[in-house]
Design an enzyme around this catalytic site. Structure first.
Site, PDB file in Angstrom:
ATOM      1  N   GLY C  42       0.843  -1.194   0.000  1.00 34.90           N
ATOM      2  CA  GLY C  42       0.000   0.000   0.000  1.00 34.90           C
ATOM      3  C   GLY C  42       0.877   1.241   0.000  1.00 34.90           C
ATOM      4  O   GLY C  42       2.046   1.181  -0.388  1.00 34.90           O
ATOM      5  N   ALA C  44       2.355   2.879   2.387  1.00 31.24           N
ATOM      6  CA  ALA C  44       3.574   2.750   3.181  1.00 31.24           C
ATOM      7  C   ALA C  44       4.534   1.748   2.541  1.00 31.24           C
ATOM      8  O   ALA C  44       5.720   2.032   2.360  1.00 31.24           O
ATOM      9  CB  ALA C  44       3.226   2.327   4.605  1.00 31.24           C
ATOM     10  N   HIS C 266     -16.063   5.692  11.068  1.00 27.50           N
ATOM     11  CA  HIS C 266     -16.262   6.800  10.139  1.00 27.50           C
ATOM     12  C   HIS C 266     -17.744   7.125  10.030  1.00 27.50           C
ATOM     13  O   HIS C 266     -18.562   6.237   9.834  1.00 27.50           O
ATOM     14  CB  HIS C 266     -15.703   6.409   8.769  1.00 27.50           C
ATOM     15  CG  HIS C 266     -15.519   7.574   7.861  1.00 27.50           C
ATOM     16  ND1 HIS C 266     -16.578   8.260   7.326  1.00 27.50           N
ATOM     17  CD2 HIS C 266     -14.398   8.183   7.397  1.00 27.50           C
ATOM     18  CE1 HIS C 266     -16.103   9.241   6.563  1.00 27.50           C
ATOM     19  NE2 HIS C 266     -14.792   9.210   6.587  1.00 27.50           N
ATOM     20  N   ARG C 337     -14.447  12.967  13.192  1.00 27.94           N
ATOM     21  CA  ARG C 337     -15.155  11.728  12.899  1.00 27.94           C
ATOM     22  C   ARG C 337     -15.764  11.066  14.128  1.00 27.94           C
ATOM     23  O   ARG C 337     -16.904  10.614  14.096  1.00 27.94           O
ATOM     24  CB  ARG C 337     -14.202  10.752  12.224  1.00 27.94           C
ATOM     25  CG  ARG C 337     -13.817  11.231  10.855  1.00 27.94           C
ATOM     26  CD  ARG C 337     -12.781  10.354  10.234  1.00 27.94           C
ATOM     27  NE  ARG C 337     -12.533  10.824   8.874  1.00 27.94           N
ATOM     28  CZ  ARG C 337     -11.648  10.284   8.052  1.00 27.94           C
ATOM     29  NH1 ARG C 337     -10.914   9.278   8.451  1.00 27.94           N
ATOM     30  NH2 ARG C 337     -11.489  10.756   6.846  1.00 27.94           N
ATOM     31  N   HIS C 408     -13.580   2.054  10.094  1.00 29.27           N
ATOM     32  CA  HIS C 408     -12.862   2.572   8.940  1.00 29.27           C
ATOM     33  C   HIS C 408     -11.350   2.447   9.060  1.00 29.27           C
ATOM     34  O   HIS C 408     -10.656   2.166   8.098  1.00 29.27           O
ATOM     35  CB  HIS C 408     -13.244   4.047   8.785  1.00 29.27           C
ATOM     36  CG  HIS C 408     -12.590   4.718   7.619  1.00 29.27           C
ATOM     37  ND1 HIS C 408     -12.663   4.203   6.348  1.00 29.27           N
ATOM     38  CD2 HIS C 408     -11.857   5.861   7.520  1.00 29.27           C
ATOM     39  CE1 HIS C 408     -12.000   5.003   5.524  1.00 29.27           C
ATOM     40  NE2 HIS C 408     -11.490   5.992   6.207  1.00 29.27           N
TER      41      HIS C 408
END
EC number: 1.3.5.1
Lengths: 252, 231, 645
Positions: C42, C44, C266, C337, C408
């Site tokens: 991903g 990172a 989220h 959030r 999330h």
């Protein structure tokens, strides 16, 4: 809803496959197509039959993993959407749905509906990047990119690499995929330094992978979940021809 | 020169060859049609035969005609190579496919249409070109000069109903072929632009795919009707 | 265990610069003698793998997906923060630092967060140079927007597909290194264990998902960039394949796990429609810039709407409760959030929720459409509206959108020091997989920033320090006993999973785990509920190992087996999350304990007793984990009650 499924079952790359029929009686129209497959797999597992293998991951239409050829069309009857974004409300009670994997020499079947799309990665590796090492970039606002240009590049960059273009094309051509990346980087100033080699190398890799040629039927663009335009294929052609005629590369 | 062979044997290079030969053949169609309009003149074939004489004796036209023959052969041969390559790209076909949902019939059947056209060209050339060059064509005399009377050959050929029908069918095929082919040729060359592509599409669809084939189809029909004194 | 955070001395703004200078360097000619394993591709993972390869290290990159480009970073919609201050609206590195620390409810390290804010500006430069098509103004300069809980416009975005574009940028850099031969890519390959020998991470054991083959890979260092564990809740916005296995198995090999109970819910997701639901879809938080959140004022009206007897459009303004605007006049619909999610839940708990299930609130664009016209709204959110319509079959231009909170992101993860190293020397954790930067709540558009900061700008510096210390010779071959034993253990575990031959599909067991976690360890938690959860999870664990049904063979593509192995780890993690939530007798950020709230229902922190990162240490099968505490020291910010009123 009652649905009859005809699903391609194939144990592995070395075994022949066939369509197998399954009945599902309690399909909700709010289910996504892949959730319908989850239900099928749950019932198969409970019966002691091996579940259907299929590729899927994000289930929100962006990762490009899901890849089903549904009733004669990649990602099914809906346009501008992936398989995971297809919902059962697009079908009617009593429908028969035929589900096959992507078919292309360059996308061999791994199992059932799952294919190997590493060819796409190899194409990107052949030139789908800007050669810039981490840390050597100048300030982002020093490169002015008018909004229209940025938007056009974004249109091309939206490609999710699912392979629906190849699956839809009668020639299993990967032109739309290759064009999307070549075009994105050809439009942007950052891509200029390498634009000739990029077009040359990516097309050469595309050919080496065994994809077909473009007949400009437009099927790829219609079936593309991100509706990537054929304009980008024209730009790829222009880039490639221009590169071939003017690059310093005399060895091919 | 490796780059030349490499370029021309790439999938894009091959398409460029298809495009250039195809567009050249399109330009030839205009000339061919314009010339053959002499058939409609109603002068017993004089204008037509004079035009034929010019076409077979002008050195520039003769040179171009060899380019034309080569183009037809290269276009057909390249189409054959590409089709084989394209078919090999999908060794296992779909059990159920619905291509009409995403593409036009003509665009998917250029190979079949092209094959029909190739057969047509062979028949067409056997009937006229071969007769003109190697057959026994009667002579006609205008203002004391001798001309091969190809018009007479035309009258014999187009006097046959089956031959006229064959021609009309083949003109439909050429219409479909150009409906897709003309604009596709520009796409292959990368010539696509918001301003000009609509013009190219208009030309391709209306002029090349409808008007030209219709004009060509009118010729055998006209001659047939005339030979049989229907008009 | 003594946790050494290795935060450098000196003033906050100079810590990173000083630290970079103090770190040991590996000479360029020696870099090629080192091998580094990167698990996960991903933001990172891909950015780290590419950057390390550019430096000259030999990298092996692994992902379970068929291509590195499919990692779930790709699904991030909204944007990425950076303290560029291009908008001249008062942003600065310190403000981004301050917002992030405060947003995290003061449960993150000052040093890490400041570094994150510092390198945020470099990330934008790097991504633009790669060809990432960020949104632009007509004149060609970069566009910004403000994003969830921030009062400056510092968010850079590429339509609603920012994560995709950033990931494809990192993927292209990675692809370039693959072509250069510096990165070897292993796709459809899942890490199943970490090999530790002599107290150091030595490599990993993987399963080839196509052939089922168990293989070993040896290296000088291992980077886990394997994302978060939100799928412990079964339903989340994570991809179906996201899992905790790599991190969890490293944890069981000695890497302590930080703040496992800190999960982010989220607020703007599409509500659940039925029991078959497999995942939840996020609607970008940017929607809250123009949408107004409301529920009916009375239970009776809500009831009528739920039964389909009334349309929300028929409810007049005075009968609607715009609860966020009412309760938080200054931030309104843009509260962070955790606050937005909790309020939505409260409304539904009061019986004022909408949708058939009663588990949804409205996000209404009628006013925005009236104010700016449908065209403007379409230009801003067109693709999101389309996505919503595809999923729900309703047109949000006409009927208000329905949303409900969903799991999330997980702020918790493997504990790492300032160098991103876990408690196992040579093992690093980057991005969402670590615990370091977001405290108890993550601000919008900060996940992409952290993933790329770790990969592009932190690890390339800090890893050299370790490698230079151990030297190129400090690596063991894959046929050494440590690898063989680990392989053997994995083979046995797979055999065990295949031989349960029970009655319940693994997916079904996973769903049950999800229900337990959501019910008792979700948006709000109580000591009593958490104790119930613990019992239920233990029972489920027994059920799993006696009644799971995995068909097929282990030596071929077998998705049920993959899932079984992941769910087994989720069950164990779930229990640790519950322990952590039970231990933390305070409310902070995403962790809301009902017993600890202010009179008006806000989270009530206990800084005197809980201003620490909880770092859990594995103690062997069947033993409770040991809690280690890393005290959080705040020298530059004043701890206050987070207020968005």
């Amino acid at each position: 809803m009652k649905i009859t499924l005809k699903v391609w079952r194939q144990k592995n790359i070395n075994t022949a496959g066939k369509l197998v029929e399954y009945q599902l009686d309690n399909v909700s129209e709010d289910m996504s197509f892949l959730e319908m497959f989850d239900v099928l797999n749950d019932s198969l597992t409970r019966k002691g039959e091996e579940p259907v293998a299929f590729d899927h991951d994000c289930r929100e239409g962006i990762c490009g993993t899901c890849s089903m050829y549904i009733n004669g069309r990649p990602h099914g009857p809906q346009t501008g959407a992936t398989t995971c974004q297809l919902h059962m409300r697009s079908f009617n009670d009593g429908d028969t749905i035929v589900v096959e994997p992507w078919r292309a020499r360059s996308f061999p079947v791994i199992k059932d509906l799952m294919v190997d799309r590493l060819a796409f990665d190899r194409i990107i590796q052949s030139g789908g990047y800007v050669s810039v090492n981490t840390g050597s970039a100048r300030d982002a606002n020093e490169i002015l990119i008018p909004r229209t240009i940025a938007d056009e590049a974004m249109d091309a960059a939206a490609c999710i690499g699912c392979g629906a273009c190849v699956a839809a094309c009668k020639n299993a051509s990967a032109m739309l995929f290759v064009a999307a990346k070549v075009s994105q980087l050809a439009i942007l100033p950052q891509g200029q330094a390498e634009h000739k080699e990029r077009a040359e190398r990516m097309v050469a890799q595309m050919d080496a992978e065994g994809f077909g040629a473009c007949s400009f039927t437009g099927a790829c663009s219609v079936e593309c979940p991100k509706s990537i335009s054929l304009d980008h294929i024209a730009r790829l052609n222009r880039e490639y021809l221009g590169a071939k005629l003017t690059s310093d590369n005399i060895n091919g | 020169m490796a780059w030349v062979t490499q370029t021309l044997s790439s999938s894009l290079g091959r398409k460029v060859i298809m495009s250039l030969t195809g567009l050249f053949l399109c330009s030839f169609l205009i000339i061919h049609m314009a010339g053959n309009l002499q058939l409609f003149k109603g002068d017993g074939g004089r204008a037509f035969n004079e035009y034929t004489y010019f076409m077979t004796h002008n050195p520039l036209i003769m040179t171009i005609s060899y380019v034309l023959y080569t183009s037809i052969l290269v276009h057909a041969l390249m189409a054959f190579i590409l089709t084989r390559h394209n078919q090999a790209s999908r060794p296992i076909k779909y059990a159920y496919s619905k291509p009409e949902a995403n593409s036009a019939w003509a665009s998917r059947n250029m190979g079949i249409l092209g094959t029909v056209l190739l057969l047509f060209i062979i028949i067409h050339m056997r009937t006229f070109w071969y007769e003109m060059h190697f057959g026994s064509v009667p002579m006609a005399e205008y203002d004391g000069k001798e001309y091969k009377d190809l018009y007479a050959v035309v009258q014999v050929a187009f006097g046959e109903l089956w031959y006229v029908i064959l021609y009309v069918i083949c003109m439909v095929a050429i219409g479909y072929h150009l409906w897709h082919g003309f604009q596709s040729g520009f796409q292959t060359l990368g010539l696509r632009h918001k301003k000009y592509t609509p013009i190219i599409e208009f030309l391709g669809k209306y002029f090349f795919a409808i008007i030209i084939p219709a004009a060509f189809a009118a010729m055998p029909i006209y001659v047939y009707l005339q030979v049989h004194h229907i008009i | 265990m003594k946790l050494e955070s290795k935060i450098p001395e000196g003033p906050l703004a100079e810590k990173w610069a000083r630290h970079k200078f103090a770190l040991k360097l590996v000479n360029p000619a020696n870099k090629r003698k080192y091998e580094i394993i990167v698990v996960g591709t991903g933001l990172a993972g891909a950015s780290a793998a590419a950057s390390l390869a550019e430096l000259g290290y030999n990298v092996k990159a692994f992902c379970y997906q068929d291509s590195p480009r499919r990692a779930h970073s790709i699904a991030a919609q909204g944007g990425i923060n950076a303290a560029k201050n291009y908008q001249n609206d008062g942003d600065s590195v310190f403000r981004l630092f301050y917002d992030t620390i405060k947003g995290g409810d003061y449960r993150a390290r000052e040093g890490n967060v400041h570094r994150l804010a510092e390198v945020s500006v470099n990330i934008i430069d790097q991504c633009v140079a790669q060809g990432v098509p960020f949104a632009r103004e007509y004149g060609g300069l970069l566009a910004n927007r403000s994003f969830g809980g921030s009062q400056v416009s510092r968010t850079f975005y590429a339509r609603g597909q920012t994560g995709q574009q950033l990931l494809l940028g990192a993927y292209s850099a990675l692809s370039r290194q693959v072509a250069n031969g510096k990165v070897k890519l292993f796709t459809r390959t899942e890490m199943l264990d970490l090999v530790v020998e002599g107290g150091k991470a030595r490599g990993i054991v993987t399963r080839n998902l196509i052939t089922g083959k168990i293989e070993s890979h040896s290296a000088h260092a291992v980077l886990l960039c394997t994302g978060g564990y939100g799928n412990v809740f079964y339903l989340s916005t994570n991809a179906m394949g996201c899992n905790v296995t790599a991190a969890w198995r490293a944890h069981k090999k000695g890497a302590v796990f930080g703040n496992p109970c800190f999960t982010q819910i989220h607020p703007t997701c599409i509500p659940v429609s039925g029991h078959y639901q497999s995942k939840l879809t996020l609607m970008s938080e940017s929607l809250r810039n123009d949408g107004r959140v409301w529920v009916p004022k009375t239970k009776e009206d809500a009831e009528k709407i739920r039964k389909g007897q009334m349309s929300p459009n028929d409810l007049s303004e005075d009968k609607r409760d715009y609860f966020l605007e009412r309760r938080y006049p200054s931030f309104g619909n843009l509260v962070p959030r955790d606050v937005a999610s909790r309020n939505a839940k409260n409304m539904c708990d009061e019986g004022r929720g909408v949708a058939k299930t009663g588990l949804a609130v409205y996000l209404d664009f009628a006013d925005a459409i009236k104010r700016d016209g449908q065209k403007t709204i379409e230009a801003k959110y067109g693709n999101l509206f389309e996505m919503y319509e595809k999923i729900t079959g309703e047109n949000p231009y006409e009927v208000p959108m329905m949303i409900y909170p969903a799991v999330h992101y997980t702020m918790g993860g493997l504990w790492v020091d300032y160098n991103l190293m876990t408690t196992i020397p040579g093992l690093y954790a980057l991005g969402e997989a670590n615990f370091s930067d977001h405290g108890a709540n993550r601000l919008g558009a900060s996940a992409l920033m952290q993933g790329l900061a770790d990969g592009y700008f932190v690890i390339p510096y800090t890893i050299g320090d370790y490698l230079a210390t151990i030297g190129p010779g400090d690596k063991i071959p894959v046929d050494s006993p440590a690898f063989k034993e680990t392989e053997q253990k994995i083979q046995e575990q797979i055999k065990k999973l295949m031989s349960i031959k029970g009655q319940r599909p693994v997916d079904d067991l996973h769903k049950e785990l999800g229900h337990i976690m959501w019910e008792y360890c979700g948006m709000s938690r109580t000591a009593e509920g958490l104790k119930i959860a613990k019992e239920k999870i233990q029972a489920l664990r027994k059920e799993f190992w006696t009644n799971a049904k995995v068909l097929g063979d282990a030596d071929e593509m077998n998705q049920a087996l993959e899932q079984a192995s992941r769910v087994a780890d989720f069950i164990e993690l779930g229990e640790l999350m519950v322990d952590d939530a039970l231990n933390r007798n305070e409310s902070c950020g995403g962790h809301f304990r009902e017993e600890y709230q202010t009179p008006d229902g806000e989270a009530l922190r206990d800084d005197a007793n809980y201003a620490y990162a909880a770092a859990w240490e594995y103690q062997g099968e069947g033993n409770p984990e040991l809690l280690n505490k890393e005290a959080l020291i705040f020298e530059n910010v004043k701890l206050t009650q987070r207020s968005y009123k």
